[in-house]
Motif scaffolding. Structure first.
Motif, short mmCIF file in Angstrom:
data_model
loop_
_atom_site.label_atom_id
_atom_site.label_comp_id
_atom_site.label_asym_id
_atom_site.label_seq_id
_atom_site.Cartn_x
_atom_site.Cartn_y
_atom_site.Cartn_z
N TYR A 113 160.53 71.43 99.00
CA TYR A 113 159.51 70.55 99.59
C TYR A 113 160.04 69.11 99.60
CZ TYR A 113 155.80 73.88 100.39
OH TYR A 113 155.06 74.91 100.91
N THR A 114 161.03 68.90 100.46
CA THR A 114 161.56 67.56 100.71
C THR A 114 160.89 67.03 101.96
OG1 THR A 114 163.69 68.12 99.71
CG2 THR A 114 163.63 66.20 101.17
N LEU A 115 160.10 65.98 101.80
CA LEU A 115 159.24 65.49 102.88
C LEU A 115 159.53 64.03 103.19
CD1 LEU A 115 155.91 67.00 101.49
CD2 LEU A 115 157.35 68.01 103.26
N LEU B 157 157.39 75.04 109.22
CA LEU B 157 156.38 75.76 108.45
C LEU B 157 156.23 75.18 107.04
CD1 LEU B 157 157.11 79.45 109.53
CD2 LEU B 157 155.14 78.03 110.16
N VAL B 158 157.34 74.76 106.44
CA VAL B 158 157.26 74.12 105.12
C VAL B 158 156.45 72.83 105.22
CG1 VAL B 158 158.58 73.00 103.29
CG2 VAL B 158 159.39 75.15 104.26
N ASN B 159 156.79 72.00 106.20
CA ASN B 159 156.06 70.75 106.37
C ASN B 159 154.58 71.00 106.68
OD1 ASN B 159 158.44 69.37 105.96
ND2 ASN B 159 158.81 68.95 108.12
N TYR B 160 154.34 72.00 107.53
CA TYR B 160 152.95 72.30 107.91
C TYR B 160 152.13 72.78 106.73
CZ TYR B 160 148.92 74.53 110.03
OH TYR B 160 147.63 74.90 110.35
N SER B 161 152.74 73.53 105.82
CA SER B 161 151.98 74.02 104.66
C SER B 161 151.46 72.86 103.82
CB SER B 161 152.85 74.95 103.81
OG SER B 161 153.94 74.27 103.24
#
Length: 259
Positions: free
Chosen positions: A59-61, A215-219
């Motif tokens: 989870y690198t945002l 999908l990771v960012n959207y979660s």
């Protein structure tokens, strides 16, 4: 004329909401160049995982996601009381000012740096070249800027459309459904478009990587949309208290008729 504007509560509220909306969008774009670890923020060590065959995901945002959830809360509030035309107008203003800001950033990067003092003024802080640091912070890649702006505009327009479709079906009931539902749909599209333009087109990423990271960012965005749902009720309650029930009811009816 100006006294009438300043004494009209719905107008004053709109000025405040629009100003906060535009400022929030501009700040989010400016800080978007920094990446952070959500796991470390929560006091946990990153544990890489795989998704759609893409390995090593965490989870690198971008730091911009700290503010974007608030932006979509503001979108729903403006939509509720002032209608889709108002949302589109302030969205266009936000995009125009963001473009202006980045133009000024590039102008500031391009002017000759003062070398006798400023370039090395922060060596003791671990920054040997202030011009390079300035360019690194403000000189975001063109594809990233384009991707972010296109994604923002498309997501805003979609959010407005879904919001009003749900409201037509439910009436004044189920505020949570139209607010959260519209955000969930628009954020999914936003997450994909920005990565597609910035990294599929701009850096030739594979479709697999684009979809996996989207999908990771959207979660994260979906989780924040659910968490912030009570904020919608809190803000609407304060607006009704500020404007009065009759005024807010009239504004909501006018907002729907102006779709």
């Amino acid at each position: 004329m100006i006294h009438n504007i300043l004494n009209d509560k719905p107008t004053k509220l709109f000025i405040f909401l629009a100003s906060f909306f535009v400022a929030n969008a501009l700040i989010a774009e400016c800080i978007g160049g920094k990446l952070f670890s959500l796991e470390l923020l929560l006091g946990r060590q990153p544990e890489p995982f795989s998704l759609l065959g893409e390995e090593g995901l965490t989870y690198t945002l971008t730091a911009g996601v700290l503010l974007w959830p608030l932006e979509f809360v503001m979108t729903d509030i403006v939509n509720e009381y002032y209608g889709p035309k108002a949302v589109r107008r302030i969205s266009y203003i936000a995009v125009a000012l963001i473009c202006y800001a980045f133009l000024m950033f590039y102008m500031a990067i391009s002017v000759p740096a003062e070398r006798s003092f400023w370039i090395g003024s922060q060596k003791e802080a671990g920054i040997p070249d202030m011009q390079a640091a300035f360019m690194g912070v403000f000189g975001q890649g063109m594809w990233i800027i384009i991707g972010s702006l296109v994604a923002f505009l498309v997501a805003q327009i979609l959010d407005v459309w879904v919001f009003h479709k749900i409201k037509k079906a439910t009436g004044e009931r189920k505020v949570w459904l139209r607010a959260t539902g519209s955000t969930l749909v628009s954020q999914f599209v936003d997450s994909f478009i920005v990565l597609f333009i910035a990294f599929k087109i701009g850096r030739d990423w594979t479709w697999q990587r684009v979809l996996a990271i989207s999908l990771v960012n959207y979660s994260y965005k979906a989780f924040m949309a659910l968490v912030l749902t009570p904020v919608i009720y809190l803000v609407e309650n304060r607006i009704e208290h500020y404007l009065g029930k009759n005024t807010t009811a009239a504004m909501k009816a006018a907002a729907m008729s102006n779709e």
